[in-house]
Design a protein around this motif. Sequence first.
Motif, mmCIF file in Angstrom:
data_model
loop_
_atom_site.group_PDB
_atom_site.id
_atom_site.type_symbol
_atom_site.label_atom_id
_atom_site.label_comp_id
_atom_site.label_asym_id
_atom_site.label_seq_id
_atom_site.Cartn_x
_atom_site.Cartn_y
_atom_site.Cartn_z
ATOM 1 N N ALA A 15 95.800 103.905 43.788
ATOM 2 C CA ALA A 15 94.507 104.025 43.939
ATOM 3 C C ALA A 15 94.053 104.972 42.539
ATOM 4 C CB ALA A 15 93.906 104.594 45.091
ATOM 5 N N ALA A 51 95.730 98.833 47.519
ATOM 6 C CA ALA A 51 95.646 99.438 48.371
ATOM 7 C C ALA A 51 94.429 98.892 49.756
ATOM 8 C CB ALA A 51 94.131 100.671 47.261
ATOM 9 N N TYR A 84 91.649 106.373 47.561
ATOM 10 C CA TYR A 84 91.155 105.320 47.849
ATOM 11 C C TYR A 84 89.355 105.622 47.505
ATOM 12 C CZ TYR A 84 90.301 99.872 48.641
ATOM 13 O OH TYR A 84 89.425 99.077 48.883
#
Length: 106
Positions: A15, A51, A84
């Motif tokens: 992220a 992610a 994220y």
Amino acid sequence: MTELEKEIMGIISSAGESKAKAFEALKKAKSKDFEGARALLKESRELDLEAHKIQTRLITAEMSDDISERPELSLLMVHAQDHYMTSQLARDLIETLIFVFDKEEE
């Protein structure tokens, strides 16, 4: 470091790299290098996908009927989710800005 912590750190790392690529793309667009900007956004999306895959594995494990397979909720996990989500938001906004900047050039 446990295997779970390694996975969580994978979310944070992917992220963070994704967000960095998105901001690099914005810099490229500001200098009117839209091709370079789009290439960096593509890299950003790919990193977000990494992610997302980890997040999906962890969510699936959390839904397991076997309590022993469920990952432990931790501050590190919350931190990873925050990274994220903000990387996705940054990329989405930057993609829109780049689209607008590019249209102004036409």
